[in-house]
Design a protein around this motif. Structure first.
Motif, PDB file in Angstrom:
ATOM      1  N   GLU A 272       4.443   6.795   2.074  1.00 23.67           N
ATOM      2  CA  GLU A 272       4.963   5.577   2.687  1.00 23.67           C
ATOM      3  C   GLU A 272       4.549   4.362   1.865  1.00 23.67           C
ATOM      4  OE1 GLU A 272       5.023   5.529   7.330  1.00 23.67           O
ATOM      5  OE2 GLU A 272       3.032   6.164   6.648  1.00 23.67           O
ATOM      6  N   GLU A 273       5.311   3.296   2.043  1.00 12.27           N
ATOM      7  CA  GLU A 273       4.941   2.003   1.477  1.00 12.27           C
ATOM      8  C   GLU A 273       4.823   1.007   2.620  1.00 12.27           C
ATOM      9  OE1 GLU A 273       7.606   0.718  -1.609  1.00 12.27           O
ATOM     10  OE2 GLU A 273       6.690   2.063  -3.070  1.00 12.27           O
ATOM     11  N   LEU A 274       3.673   0.369   2.708  1.00 12.18           N
ATOM     12  CA  LEU A 274       3.422  -0.629   3.740  1.00 12.18           C
ATOM     13  C   LEU A 274       3.168  -1.957   3.046  1.00 12.18           C
ATOM     14  CD1 LEU A 274       0.893   1.619   5.638  1.00 12.18           C
ATOM     15  CD2 LEU A 274       3.285   1.251   6.267  1.00 12.18           C
ATOM     16  N   ALA A 275       3.846  -3.003   3.498  1.00  8.83           N
ATOM     17  CA  ALA A 275       3.717  -4.304   2.843  1.00  8.83           C
ATOM     18  C   ALA A 275       3.586  -5.404   3.883  1.00  8.83           C
ATOM     19  CB  ALA A 275       4.936  -4.573   1.965  1.00  8.83           C
ATOM     20  N   ALA A 276       2.830  -6.451   3.522  1.00  9.32           N
ATOM     21  CA  ALA A 276       2.697  -7.621   4.386  1.00  9.32           C
ATOM     22  C   ALA A 276       2.127  -8.781   3.593  1.00  9.32           C
ATOM     23  CB  ALA A 276       1.787  -7.312   5.579  1.00  9.32           C
ATOM     24  N   VAL A 277       2.384  -9.970   4.084  1.00 15.01           N
ATOM     25  CA  VAL A 277       1.724 -11.171   3.580  1.00 15.01           C
ATOM     26  C   VAL A 277       0.453 -11.331   4.394  1.00 15.01           C
ATOM     27  CG1 VAL A 277       1.867 -13.687   3.403  1.00 15.01           C
ATOM     28  CG2 VAL A 277       3.867 -12.280   2.866  1.00 15.01           C
ATOM     29  N   VAL A 278      -0.672 -11.502   3.716  1.00 14.65           N
ATOM     30  CA  VAL A 278      -1.942 -11.673   4.412  1.00 14.65           C
ATOM     31  C   VAL A 278      -2.147 -13.145   4.757  1.00 14.65           C
ATOM     32  CG1 VAL A 278      -4.448 -11.404   4.240  1.00 14.65           C
ATOM     33  CG2 VAL A 278      -2.940  -9.630   3.313  1.00 14.65           C
ATOM     34  N   LEU A 279      -1.968 -14.022   3.773  1.00 11.98           N
ATOM     35  CA  LEU A 279      -2.056 -15.441   4.052  1.00 11.98           C
ATOM     36  C   LEU A 279      -1.472 -16.253   2.925  1.00 11.98           C
ATOM     37  CD1 LEU A 279      -4.804 -17.665   3.260  1.00 11.98           C
ATOM     38  CD2 LEU A 279      -5.639 -15.351   3.122  1.00 11.98           C
TER      39      LEU A 279
ATOM     40  N   VAL B   5       0.855  -1.184   0.000  1.00  3.88           N
ATOM     41  CA  VAL B   5       0.000   0.000   0.000  1.00  3.88           C
ATOM     42  C   VAL B   5       0.891   1.234   0.000  1.00  3.88           C
ATOM     43  CG1 VAL B   5      -1.742   1.331   1.275  1.00  3.88           C
ATOM     44  CG2 VAL B   5      -1.860  -1.180   1.228  1.00  3.88           C
ATOM     45  N   ARG B   6       0.625   2.115  -0.958  1.00  2.00           N
ATOM     46  CA  ARG B   6       1.347   3.378  -1.034  1.00  2.00           C
ATOM     47  C   ARG B   6       0.400   4.478  -0.586  1.00  2.00           C
ATOM     48  NH1 ARG B   6       3.561   1.664  -6.866  1.00  2.00           N
ATOM     49  NH2 ARG B   6       5.412   0.560  -6.150  1.00  2.00           N
TER      50      ARG B   6
END
Length: 163
Positions: A141-148, A136-137
């Motif tokens: 900022e850039e936010l990143a994650a593995v959801v599943l 997500v930008r």
């Protein structure tokens, strides 16, 4: 190991997306309302037909079969209700030509289904791991994650991993 890529971008309209493959080809997708492109679920059958078709025609040419026409018909059954998973595909190879060896056609189809077609093998394997995540930008900022990650070979630490 080989990696195939695609980038899919919202391209106007309510649900119109344009996909660009790693090899530079464009595919337009839409839902039934916009109807400006193929539905994504339709492309599963298209990929299966294309994959097995390329295998079969290659094998038949190596066997020196004089194929003058070739069509692959695919029908996929989906479950009612979300996520409308496919439960079955039927693939019919329509081969035309003079003096076609029926046994050669059968063997070519068998080899595609059991040895060569990566799409069919993946669909039939039950061994696929699907990982979903985000980037997500926002506000610089850039936010990143593995959801599943899901599937038989996803590690327990990946399953249900959240932000």
């Amino acid at each position: 190991m080989s990696t195939k890529t695609a980038t899919v971008t919202l391209a106007g309209g309510d649900m119109r997306f344009e996909a660009v493959t790693g090899s530079g080809h464009t595919v337009v997708m839409d839902n039934t309302v916009g109807a400006t492109g193929a539905q994504p679920s339709e492309l599963v059958g298209v990929a299966l037909a294309g994959c097995t078709g390329m295998d079969v025609i290659s094998i038949l040419r190596k066997k020196r079969q004089a194929v003058t026409g070739y069509e692959i018909r695919v029908s996929g059954e989906q479950m009612e209700g979300h996520p409308n998973s496919f439960t079955r595909f039927e693939v019919t190879h329509v081969v035309t030509g003079d003096d076609i060896d029926v046994a050669a056609v059968g063997r070519a189809i068998e080899l595609s289904a059991t040895k060569y077609c990566s799409v069919g093998s993946t669909l039939a394997s039950g061994a696929l791991v699907m990982q979903h995540g985000y980037l997500v930008r926002t506000r610089g900022e850039e936010l990143a994650a593995v959801v599943l990650s899901e599937g038989p070979h996803a590690s327990p630490s990946e399953k249900g991993a959240g932000a």
